[in-house]
Design an enzyme around this catalytic site. Structure first.
Site, PDB file in Angstrom:
ATOM      1  N   ASN A   6      40.401  32.799  42.582  1.00 36.36           N
ATOM      2  CA  ASN A   6      39.542  33.967  42.398  1.00 36.36           C
ATOM      3  C   ASN A   6      38.247  33.739  43.185  1.00 36.36           C
ATOM      4  O   ASN A   6      37.513  32.778  42.914  1.00 36.36           O
ATOM      5  CB  ASN A   6      39.251  34.158  40.910  1.00 36.36           C
ATOM      6  CG  ASN A   6      38.486  35.433  40.632  1.00 36.36           C
ATOM      7  OD1 ASN A   6      37.519  35.751  41.322  1.00 36.36           O
ATOM      8  ND2 ASN A   6      38.899  36.168  39.607  1.00 36.36           N
ATOM      9  N   HIS A   9      33.091  35.008  42.892  1.00 31.36           N
ATOM     10  CA  HIS A   9      31.750  34.433  42.906  1.00 31.36           C
ATOM     11  C   HIS A   9      31.283  34.053  44.308  1.00 31.36           C
ATOM     12  O   HIS A   9      30.110  33.750  44.500  1.00 31.36           O
ATOM     13  CB  HIS A   9      31.658  33.267  41.928  1.00 31.36           C
ATOM     14  CG  HIS A   9      31.755  33.744  40.498  1.00 31.36           C
ATOM     15  ND1 HIS A   9      30.947  34.741  40.002  1.00 31.36           N
ATOM     16  CD2 HIS A   9      32.578  33.382  39.491  1.00 31.36           C
ATOM     17  CE1 HIS A   9      31.256  34.965  38.741  1.00 31.36           C
ATOM     18  NE2 HIS A   9      32.250  34.164  38.413  1.00 31.36           N
ATOM     19  N   HIS A  49      38.370  40.802  41.516  1.00 38.10           N
ATOM     20  CA  HIS A  49      38.197  41.809  40.466  1.00 38.10           C
ATOM     21  C   HIS A  49      37.263  42.891  41.003  1.00 38.10           C
ATOM     22  O   HIS A  49      36.075  42.651  41.190  1.00 38.10           O
ATOM     23  CB  HIS A  49      37.605  41.152  39.213  1.00 38.10           C
ATOM     24  CG  HIS A  49      37.439  42.093  38.057  1.00 38.10           C
ATOM     25  ND1 HIS A  49      36.983  41.663  36.828  1.00 38.10           N
ATOM     26  CD2 HIS A  49      37.657  43.428  37.922  1.00 38.10           C
ATOM     27  CE1 HIS A  49      36.933  42.689  35.997  1.00 38.10           C
ATOM     28  NE2 HIS A  49      37.335  43.777  36.647  1.00 38.10           N
ATOM     29  N   ARG A  51      35.315  45.597  40.020  1.00 35.58           N
ATOM     30  CA  ARG A  51      34.767  46.176  38.797  1.00 35.58           C
ATOM     31  C   ARG A  51      34.213  47.576  39.053  1.00 35.58           C
ATOM     32  O   ARG A  51      33.821  47.912  40.170  1.00 35.58           O
ATOM     33  CB  ARG A  51      33.659  45.280  38.248  1.00 35.58           C
ATOM     34  CG  ARG A  51      34.120  43.888  37.832  1.00 35.58           C
ATOM     35  CD  ARG A  51      32.959  43.093  37.252  1.00 35.58           C
ATOM     36  NE  ARG A  51      32.493  43.689  36.015  1.00 35.58           N
ATOM     37  CZ  ARG A  51      32.680  43.155  34.800  1.00 35.58           C
ATOM     38  NH1 ARG A  51      33.332  42.018  34.667  1.00 35.58           N
ATOM     39  NH2 ARG A  51      32.223  43.765  33.733  1.00 35.58           N
ATOM     40  N   ARG A  55      29.689  44.871  40.909  1.00 29.11           N
ATOM     41  CA  ARG A  55      28.644  43.841  40.874  1.00 29.11           C
ATOM     42  C   ARG A  55      28.894  42.701  41.858  1.00 29.11           C
ATOM     43  O   ARG A  55      27.955  41.987  42.209  1.00 29.11           O
ATOM     44  CB  ARG A  55      28.498  43.267  39.461  1.00 29.11           C
ATOM     45  CG  ARG A  55      29.697  42.482  38.954  1.00 29.11           C
ATOM     46  CD  ARG A  55      29.444  41.906  37.583  1.00 29.11           C
ATOM     47  NE  ARG A  55      29.195  42.968  36.601  1.00 29.11           N
ATOM     48  CZ  ARG A  55      29.017  42.730  35.304  1.00 29.11           C
ATOM     49  NH1 ARG A  55      29.055  41.484  34.859  1.00 29.11           N
ATOM     50  NH2 ARG A  55      28.827  43.726  34.470  1.00 29.11           N
ATOM     51  N   GLU A  76      42.465  42.327  40.115  1.00 29.91           N
ATOM     52  CA  GLU A  76      42.101  42.543  38.728  1.00 29.91           C
ATOM     53  C   GLU A  76      41.338  43.860  38.634  1.00 29.91           C
ATOM     54  O   GLU A  76      40.467  44.144  39.468  1.00 29.91           O
ATOM     55  CB  GLU A  76      41.228  41.397  38.210  1.00 29.91           C
ATOM     56  CG  GLU A  76      41.945  40.068  38.163  1.00 29.91           C
ATOM     57  CD  GLU A  76      41.073  38.946  37.622  1.00 29.91           C
ATOM     58  OE1 GLU A  76      41.618  37.898  37.243  1.00 29.91           O
ATOM     59  OE2 GLU A  76      39.835  39.120  37.604  1.00 29.91           O
ATOM     60  N   THR A 107      34.396  38.662  32.640  1.00 30.13           N
ATOM     61  CA  THR A 107      35.331  39.169  31.643  1.00 30.13           C
ATOM     62  C   THR A 107      35.447  38.193  30.480  1.00 30.13           C
ATOM     63  O   THR A 107      35.805  37.033  30.665  1.00 30.13           O
ATOM     64  CB  THR A 107      36.717  39.392  32.273  1.00 30.13           C
ATOM     65  OG1 THR A 107      36.578  40.291  33.371  1.00 30.13           O
ATOM     66  CG2 THR A 107      37.679  39.982  31.257  1.00 30.13           C
ATOM     67  N   GLU A 157      48.772  37.342  31.694  1.00 24.17           N
ATOM     68  CA  GLU A 157      47.864  36.234  31.977  1.00 24.17           C
ATOM     69  C   GLU A 157      47.176  35.892  30.668  1.00 24.17           C
ATOM     70  O   GLU A 157      46.388  36.679  30.137  1.00 24.17           O
ATOM     71  CB  GLU A 157      46.836  36.593  33.043  1.00 24.17           C
ATOM     72  CG  GLU A 157      45.900  35.424  33.367  1.00 24.17           C
ATOM     73  CD  GLU A 157      45.009  35.678  34.573  1.00 24.17           C
ATOM     74  OE1 GLU A 157      43.924  35.059  34.632  1.00 24.17           O
ATOM     75  OE2 GLU A 157      45.389  36.492  35.442  1.00 24.17           O
ATOM     76  N   HIS A 196      40.885  31.683  32.998  1.00 27.17           N
ATOM     77  CA  HIS A 196      39.535  31.807  32.447  1.00 27.17           C
ATOM     78  C   HIS A 196      39.048  30.458  31.904  1.00 27.17           C
ATOM     79  O   HIS A 196      39.568  29.943  30.930  1.00 27.17           O
ATOM     80  CB  HIS A 196      39.422  32.850  31.335  1.00 27.17           C
ATOM     81  CG  HIS A 196      37.992  33.285  31.115  1.00 27.17           C
ATOM     82  ND1 HIS A 196      37.401  34.302  31.839  1.00 27.17           N
ATOM     83  CD2 HIS A 196      37.032  32.821  30.288  1.00 27.17           C
ATOM     84  CE1 HIS A 196      36.146  34.461  31.448  1.00 27.17           C
ATOM     85  NE2 HIS A 196      35.896  33.562  30.520  1.00 27.17           N
TER      86      HIS A 196
END
Length: 244
Positions: A6, A9, A49, A51, A55, A76, A107, A157, A196
């Site tokens: 992922n 970030h 992701h 969103r 963001r 995602e 999340t 998941e 996660h």
């Protein structure tokens, strides 16, 4: 067991300075370069992701990644008409439906598939009709797994956040929950993924959970990449997943 990295970030870092000037010639870091580094290290997919509040990942990030990566794209997304339309236009190999709360940093907690079957059913159907495999990001609970089966999702998941934050006997209980849920999902014919809070330390427990097909890991890999570089950080996670 496969690894999806992922890279949200990586975009978070870019947005810290260039949120309002993404077209600047020095806008960095570049997400395509980040994905390429992960793929060179041997990852099996790239996860982002998109969103509703944008963001970190932006629409054009998803478009560029779709056009450039050599593995697979796992998108995602929350169950919103706007993001669904984007997914149907971009056509990632996989979509993972997740909950969204604008007040959260990232999340937190799984999707309530049990309580949202009615609204999730048409979304799952539209994605699958477009040839996209669907996953649900859920808590490791029997009723959520049953809902995933009823919705016809190919994958779940399992949310490993509670496990990642627990210590001592509480962690043992969370490991047991994950073991049980993975077994139940397998019996239902659903592919079992997890994600996660998984890091280079707790992976030793995660890799012992049966039937896990794929892990989606982001924050820990990007954090280590500050010191080692993204390609090496990805390679080290792959080695840790294999018990090396």
């Amino acid at each position: 067991m496969k690894l999806g990295v992922n890279i949200d970030h990586v975009a978070t870092l870019r947005q810290a300075r260039y949120a309002f000037s993404l077209d600047a010639p020095n806008a960095e870091p570049d997400l395509v370069a980040a994905a390429s580094a992960c793929e060179r290290a041997g990852c099996h997919g790239i996860t982002v992701h998109l969103r509703a509040d944008r963001r970190h990942i932006q629409d054009r990030d998803v478009q560029r990644l779709r056009a450039s990566i050599n593995t697979k794209l796992n998108l995602e997304m929350g169950n919103t008409p706007e993001i669904l339309d984007i997914a149907l236009r971009i056509l990632p190999e996989e979509v993972c439906l997740v909950p969204e709360n604008r007040a959260e940093i990232t999340t937190e907690g799984g999707l309530d598939a049990t309580g949202q079957i009615k609204v999730l059913t048409p979304t799952v159907a539209r994605l699958q009709k477009a040839g996209i495999r669907v996953s649900l990001f859920i808590e490791p609970e029997a009723d959520q797994l049953a809902a995933a089966r009823d919705l016809g999702a190919e994958m779940v998941e399992l949310h490993t956040g509670a496990f990642a934050n627990a210590i001592g006997k509480a962690r043992d209980r969370e490991v047991d929950r994950l073991h049980t849920a993975a077994g139940q999902a397998h019996q239902l014919g659903i592919q079992v993924n997890a994600g996660h809070g998984i890091n280079y330390q707790n992976i030793a427990l995660i890799r012992k959970i049966p039937h896990l097909a794929e892990l989606n890991i982001g924050h820990s890999i990007v954090s280590r990449a500050i010191f080692t570089g993204l390609e090496r950080a990805t390679a080290e996670m792959l080695a840790a997943m294999g018990g090396e």
